[in-house]
Design a protein around this motif. Structure first.
Motif, PDB file in Angstrom:
ATOM      1  N   VAL A 220      91.547  83.577  87.522  1.00 27.21           N
ATOM      2  CA  VAL A 220      91.934  84.692  86.656  1.00 27.21           C
ATOM      3  C   VAL A 220      90.999  85.858  86.901  1.00 27.21           C
ATOM      4  CG1 VAL A 220      92.201  85.484  84.275  1.00 27.21           C
ATOM      5  CG2 VAL A 220      92.867  83.156  84.889  1.00 27.21           C
ATOM      6  N   ASP A 221      91.542  86.981  87.323  1.00 29.38           N
ATOM      7  CA  ASP A 221      90.761  88.205  87.510  1.00 29.38           C
ATOM      8  C   ASP A 221      90.679  88.959  86.192  1.00 29.38           C
ATOM      9  OD1 ASP A 221      90.534  87.615  90.204  1.00 29.38           O
ATOM     10  OD2 ASP A 221      92.371  88.737  90.713  1.00 29.38           O
ATOM     11  N   ILE A 222      89.489  89.446  85.866  1.00 33.63           N
ATOM     12  CA  ILE A 222      89.265  90.196  84.621  1.00 33.63           C
ATOM     13  C   ILE A 222      88.891  91.623  84.973  1.00 33.63           C
ATOM     14  CG2 ILE A 222      87.919  90.383  82.509  1.00 33.63           C
ATOM     15  CD1 ILE A 222      87.549  87.386  82.549  1.00 33.63           C
ATOM     16  N   ILE A 223      89.670  92.557  84.467  1.00 28.01           N
ATOM     17  CA  ILE A 223      89.426  93.984  84.698  1.00 28.01           C
ATOM     18  C   ILE A 223      89.086  94.629  83.354  1.00 28.01           C
ATOM     19  CG2 ILE A 223      90.399  96.142  85.544  1.00 28.01           C
ATOM     20  CD1 ILE A 223      92.390  94.467  87.176  1.00 28.01           C
ATOM     21  N   ARG A 224      87.911  95.213  83.294  1.00 31.09           N
ATOM     22  CA  ARG A 224      87.507  95.885  82.058  1.00 31.09           C
ATOM     23  C   ARG A 224      87.892  97.363  82.121  1.00 31.09           C
ATOM     24  NH1 ARG A 224      84.571  92.327  79.272  1.00 31.09           N
ATOM     25  NH2 ARG A 224      83.569  90.619  80.442  1.00 31.09           N
TER      26      ARG A 224
END
Length: 370
Positions: A220-224
């Protein structure tokens, strides 16, 4: 208009206003509770609820005005009887017709008011009511962004809001957007604001992150982000062209249904019957008042209580209204619209004869008052 006419009008006018206001208020409060869902489910304020509730008043007036006038006429005449003023009038040679004239004048005004409500005010207010409710239900902010609930807006789109604030502002959002099976995303944001744009409503997320599934790595990629816009225009329910029911149509639309539309073709009999029922409705005002006149000043004069006469008159007008509803049902099936005018017209003819027929034609002639 002489002093006698004005006196009788005053005796009737105040009870009419009182009965009309009290009865309308009681019925309105019971009917307005049906709109409480606008506050509970769609987060609308009290003023919106009050506005929608006030729009149902015209439909109540169309039914209440004739009954209120009947009550006012009966009360006024009963009071004049109790104070022996009717006896004095008869002794002075005042005819039944002379007593009835001011009451029939106010009946004419009430009948005109009933007709106006039926042919214009009621359908106009019901159309505004229906359109307003449809707009509220179709609005994204009111229908989907409700505090403390997981709302499935459409297939693959679920949204949760901790708190909804005025001005389309929201706190604590969680959004699962699986509408695109190839690009599944989960949004988390501290705050958000809903803005209307030319492209449709945009949900502007503040201080959050996006969690995307990487199909290649399985992670899972997390983009803030500080600001992120989510287009929610596809989630707006378009109410389209609203289907007008019987109470929401003007007289011309009822008497001349548009047979090119499926609803009108299937319900043409009901539409035409409803139109003629609205035209016949003012006749009940005259029928009720004449029945009341017959109960209080028709037949033989007596110094005893008029309770039985008043009770009988009440039962007659109730039965007359029921007969009118039954006639409307029969007329919509058989197409015999004359049946809608028959009950009030017959009642007017019989009651008028009993009240105003010459002395030697009456079954119970008037007694002389000593």
């Amino acid at each position: 208009m002489n002093s006698l006419d004005k006196y009788i009008l005053r005796q009737c006018l105040m009870p009419l206003i009182l009965i009309l206001v009290v009865t309308t208020a009681i019925v309105w409060m019971t009917q307005s509770l049906q709109r409480i869902e606008i506050i509970v489910e769609y987060g609308q304020g009290f003023l919106v609820f009050l506005y929608l509730s006030l729009l149902i008043i015209p439909s109540l007036l169309a039914i209440i005005i004739p009954f209120a006038l009947f009550g006012a006429v009966v009360y006024a005449l009963y009071r004049l009887h109790s104070d022996s003023e009717i006896a004095v009038m008869f002794a002075a040679g005042v005819s039944r017709w002379r007593i009835a004239v001011p009451l029939l004048f106010i009946t004419l005004l009430a009948a005109c008011a009933t007709l106006y409500v039926n042919v214009d005010l009621m359908p106009r207010s019901y159309r505004v009511l229906k359109q307003t409710v449809a707009d509220i239900r179709a609005d994204f902010a009111t229908s989907l962004l409700r505090s403390g609930e997981f709302i499935s807006a459409s297939k693959g789109f679920t949204i949760y809001v901790d708190e909804s604030r005025p001005g389309n502002q929201f706190v604590g959002l969680l959004i699962n957007d699986y509408r695109n099976n190839e690009k599944r995303e989960t949004y988390m944001a501290q705050r958000a604001i809903l803005q209307e744009t030319k492209a449709g409503p945009l949900l502007i997320l503040k201080n959050g992150n996006i969690q995307r599934e990487n199909r290649d790595s399985g992670k899972v990629d997390i983009i803030r982000f500080d600001d992120w816009a989510v287009n929610v225009s596809s989630l707006n329910d378009d109410p389209g062209e609203l289907q007008l029911e019987l109470t929401e149509r003007y007289l011309g639309e009822l008497l001349h249904p548009d047979l090119s539309k499926p609803y009108d073709r299937a319900n043409s009999g009901k539409l035409i019957a409803e139109g003629h029922a609205r035209l016949a409705s003012p006749l009940y005002t005259f029928a009720y008042v004449l029945v009341g006149l017959n109960a209080l000043i028709g037949g033989s004069y007596t110094r005893r209580s008029y309770f039985l006469r008043v009770a009988s008159a009440g039962a007659i007008i109730f039965g007359l209204r029921v007969a009118g509803f039954l006639a409307q049902g029969f007329a919509s099936e058989a197409g015999t619209v004359w049946m809608l005018y028959a009950p009030p017209t017959a009642a007017i003819g019989v009651a008028a004869f009993l009240v105003f027929a010459p002395q030697n034609w009456r079954i119970f002639p008037q007694r002389r008052v000593a």
